[in-house]
Write a protein that holds these residues in place. Structure first.
Motif, short mmCIF file in Angstrom:
data_model
loop_
_atom_site.label_atom_id
_atom_site.label_comp_id
_atom_site.label_asym_id
_atom_site.label_seq_id
_atom_site.Cartn_x
_atom_site.Cartn_y
_atom_site.Cartn_z
N ALA A 61 0.90 -1.45 0.29
CA ALA A 61 0.03 0.16 0.07
C ALA A 61 0.62 0.91 0.42
CB ALA A 61 -0.83 0.09 1.21
N MET A 62 0.50 2.51 -0.22
CA MET A 62 1.34 3.57 -0.16
C MET A 62 0.27 4.76 -0.19
SD MET A 62 2.62 5.21 -3.79
CE MET A 62 3.85 4.40 -3.95
N THR A 63 0.39 5.62 0.92
CA THR A 63 -0.09 6.66 1.07
C THR A 63 0.52 7.88 0.34
OG1 THR A 63 -0.77 5.53 2.85
CG2 THR A 63 -1.12 7.80 3.03
N LEU A 64 0.34 9.16 -0.41
CA LEU A 64 1.26 10.38 -1.07
C LEU A 64 0.33 11.31 0.04
CD1 LEU A 64 0.96 9.08 -4.41
CD2 LEU A 64 2.83 10.81 -3.87
N HIS A 77 -2.39 14.30 -10.39
CA HIS A 77 -1.95 13.39 -9.74
C HIS A 77 -2.60 13.43 -8.62
CE1 HIS A 77 1.73 12.26 -6.87
NE2 HIS A 77 2.41 12.65 -8.01
N ARG A 78 -2.94 12.24 -8.51
CA ARG A 78 -3.64 11.51 -6.98
C ARG A 78 -3.06 11.98 -5.61
NH1 ARG A 78 -6.23 5.70 -8.24
NH2 ARG A 78 -7.45 6.74 -5.72
N VAL A 79 -3.03 11.85 -4.29
CA VAL A 79 -3.27 11.90 -3.50
C VAL A 79 -4.13 10.62 -1.92
CG1 VAL A 79 -1.97 14.21 -3.01
CG2 VAL A 79 -4.73 13.76 -2.62
N GLY A 80 -3.12 10.42 -1.03
CA GLY A 80 -4.40 9.33 -0.46
C GLY A 80 -3.85 8.52 -0.11
N GLU A 81 -4.63 7.47 -0.25
CA GLU A 81 -4.34 6.03 0.22
C GLU A 81 -4.12 5.53 -2.02
OE1 GLU A 81 -3.21 4.98 3.31
OE2 GLU A 81 -3.46 6.59 3.18
N LEU A 82 -3.81 4.47 -1.82
CA LEU A 82 -3.47 3.82 -3.05
C LEU A 82 -2.82 2.07 -2.94
CD1 LEU A 82 -1.83 7.16 -5.48
CD2 LEU A 82 -4.28 6.18 -4.70
N LYS A 83 -3.10 1.79 -4.00
CA LYS A 83 -3.17 0.12 -3.66
C LYS A 83 -2.25 0.44 -5.13
CE LYS A 83 -7.07 -0.55 -3.62
NZ LYS A 83 -7.81 0.02 -3.89
N PRO A 84 -1.48 -1.66 -5.10
CA PRO A 84 -0.73 -1.82 -6.10
C PRO A 84 -1.91 -2.25 -7.79
CG PRO A 84 0.35 -3.30 -4.19
CD PRO A 84 -1.24 -2.54 -3.89
N GLY A 85 -1.03 -1.53 -8.22
CA GLY A 85 -1.79 -1.18 -9.46
C GLY A 85 -2.63 0.30 -10.17
N ASP A 86 -2.86 0.89 -8.85
CA ASP A 86 -3.60 2.43 -8.67
C ASP A 86 -2.71 3.16 -9.46
OD1 ASP A 86 -5.64 0.70 -7.33
OD2 ASP A 86 -5.20 2.56 -5.61
N ASN A 87 -3.38 3.72 -10.28
CA ASN A 87 -3.06 5.35 -11.22
C ASN A 87 -2.75 5.81 -9.80
OD1 ASN A 87 -3.53 4.17 -13.72
ND2 ASN A 87 -5.70 5.12 -13.39
N ILE A 88 -1.04 6.63 -10.09
CA ILE A 88 -0.71 7.63 -9.46
C ILE A 88 -1.03 9.11 -10.07
CG2 ILE A 88 1.12 8.57 -8.00
CD1 ILE A 88 2.27 5.74 -8.10
N VAL A 89 -0.83 9.50 -11.03
CA VAL A 89 -0.08 10.68 -12.07
C VAL A 89 -0.41 10.31 -13.52
CG1 VAL A 89 2.57 10.20 -12.70
CG2 VAL A 89 1.36 12.48 -12.26
N LEU A 90 -0.55 11.38 -14.77
CA LEU A 90 -1.16 11.22 -15.51
C LEU A 90 -0.64 12.66 -15.98
CD1 LEU A 90 -2.47 10.41 -18.16
CD2 LEU A 90 -4.35 12.06 -18.00
N VAL A 91 0.74 12.83 -17.18
CA VAL A 91 0.82 13.86 -17.99
C VAL A 91 0.52 13.44 -19.17
CG1 VAL A 91 2.83 15.04 -18.61
CG2 VAL A 91 2.45 14.59 -15.91
N ALA A 92 0.06 14.56 -19.78
CA ALA A 92 -0.77 14.58 -21.83
C ALA A 92 -0.29 15.71 -22.13
CB ALA A 92 -1.82 14.60 -21.14
N THR A 93 1.23 15.70 -23.40
CA THR A 93 1.10 16.99 -23.95
C THR A 93 0.92 16.69 -25.64
OG1 THR A 93 3.46 15.49 -24.32
CG2 THR A 93 3.38 17.17 -22.96
N ALA A 94 0.38 18.06 -26.06
CA ALA A 94 -0.23 18.03 -27.44
C ALA A 94 0.55 18.70 -28.00
CB ALA A 94 -2.13 17.90 -27.15
N SER A 95 1.16 18.63 -29.16
CA SER A 95 2.25 18.82 -29.92
C SER A 95 1.81 18.87 -31.39
CB SER A 95 3.29 18.97 -30.02
OG SER A 95 4.68 19.91 -30.51
N ALA A 96 2.41 20.15 -32.22
CA ALA A 96 2.10 19.88 -34.14
C ALA A 96 2.76 18.36 -34.42
CB ALA A 96 2.45 21.15 -34.61
#
Lengths: 148, 91, 148, 91
Positions: free
Chosen positions: C45-48, C79-98
């Motif tokens: 388990a992980m706490t953020l 970015h998520r915070v709080g209690e997380l379990k294995p397999g859970d998402n933590i962070v998403l970064v997305a970029t769009a360009s030409a």
């Protein structure tokens, strides 16, 4: 590890979900989606031709090369062919690894190699209806060379 | 007999090479003087103005033997399928 | 350009769809998803924890820096915070360009800077129930330095 | 009077700094000798064994003044909120 060529659109989210379903050993997933650009400097339509049989073989060779260079837990290449319009998806590359650097580098490598080795050819039609075969770019060759 | 059979190959053309040649594929008997990819291109150019035009700039022609990229100096003996196309532009 | 901190999970596909909806000037989209790794060498388990107010401000500064360095048409950090379990998402970064290089580099930059500058702290619990604060890694510092 | 008001700051502690200090935040009056972040850490360490323990290795303590990362040599004058925490580990 999978490489597909298809006319129909793909659902990047469903593809990635299938790639990583039930796995808890994946720490990093990188996706690249390429789309047809319209508007200023863009195109009105695009046709993608390929070499059936060789395309799949070449994509698999590129993917195997990526797996030999980075510790990847999963990867996927989906490339469309046929008639496409501005905003349409062209290509999806996804890589999954324990760590972010491997996932980022492998995704960049797959795209650079795909651009210079996979037998696809784009014919673009501009707003006036003129159709021209896209010329290969020097910058794609130098991008691919950084991995050799 | 077996020697002659080996010299029969399928040629494939893609993108503007296909458009200039006017056909996507054909079966040909390779003449004895054709040893390498480069020789094959030289011979193809003698087959008519559309071939001469399509292969006028050999430096922008890419070749695959049995679906594997090869350089112009590679020997064609044993290949069943030889494809000619411009530098690729996918992705 | 948007940066969010939240307890709830995110839907990467829906986020990217919202980011690029109705646009035909985007040629390349790169996403990075970070997940909690379980199994061997992983965690139970992980706490953020984070610094509310500063986190959002710092993520926005990092995002603005990316836009000043690359021609991006859109970007997103969740970015998520709080209690997380294995397999859970933590962070998403997305970029769009030409073009793909800008999208790839900007996504890598955002992750490297986020890892060394955004005020998040992970506490991991192993299978035996031992909880420890994760130590910052030297490799993250050197990854961030390559952009300076 | 205004001088004294300016010396009142909110201190925040995160992650293991918070756990060692035993509290997430407090309001304090900075003594006159505290000019820099480094001075502030030195002074905090005199406030009890839990502070001395939390700040025993100043090289692993990071500081933000009003939600902006700063170095230990930066002056604290004017700051309303000063946060102490370990190197960050998000992402």
């Amino acid at each position: 590890m999978a490489a597909r060529v298809q006319q129909e659109d793909f659902d990047a989210a469903a593809e990635v979900a299938a790639l990583t379903a039930g796995r808890t050993d994946i720490g990093a997933i990188v996706t690249f989606t390429g789309r047809v650009r319209g508007g200023e400097g863009g195109v009105a339509a695009m046709t993608l031709e390929h070499y059936p049989g060789m395309t799949e073989a070449e994509l698999s060779r590129i993917e195997a090369e990526a797996h030999s260079r980075w510790p990847l837990q999963a990867s996927l290449i989906v490339h469309r062919v046929g008639e496409l319009k501005p905003g349409d998806n062209i290509v999806l590359v996804a890589t999954a690894s324990a760590h972010r650097q491997a996932a980022f580098e492998a995704a960049g490598f797959l795209m650079d190699y795909l651009k210079t080795r996979a037998p696809f050819w784009k014919k673009e039609t501009d707003a006036s209806g003129n159709a021209v075969w896209v010329e290969a770019r020097q910058s794609d060759d130098s991008a691919a060379r950084r991995w050799s | 007999m077996s020697d002659i059979r080996k010299r029969r190959v399928k040629l494939l053309y893609f993108a503007w090479v296909r458009e200039k040649v006017g056909s996507g594929s054909e079966e040909v008997e390779l003449p004895p003087q054709v040893e390498t990819v480069s020789d094959l291109i030289d011979w193809l150019r003698t087959r008519g103005p559309q071939f001469d035009d399509a292969f006028a700039r050999p430096q922008v022609i890419r070749t695959a033997l049995d679906k594997v990229h090869v350089k112009p100096a590679v020997r064609v003996a044993g290949a069943r399928e030889i494809a000619f196309f411009p530098p690729v532009t996918g992705g």
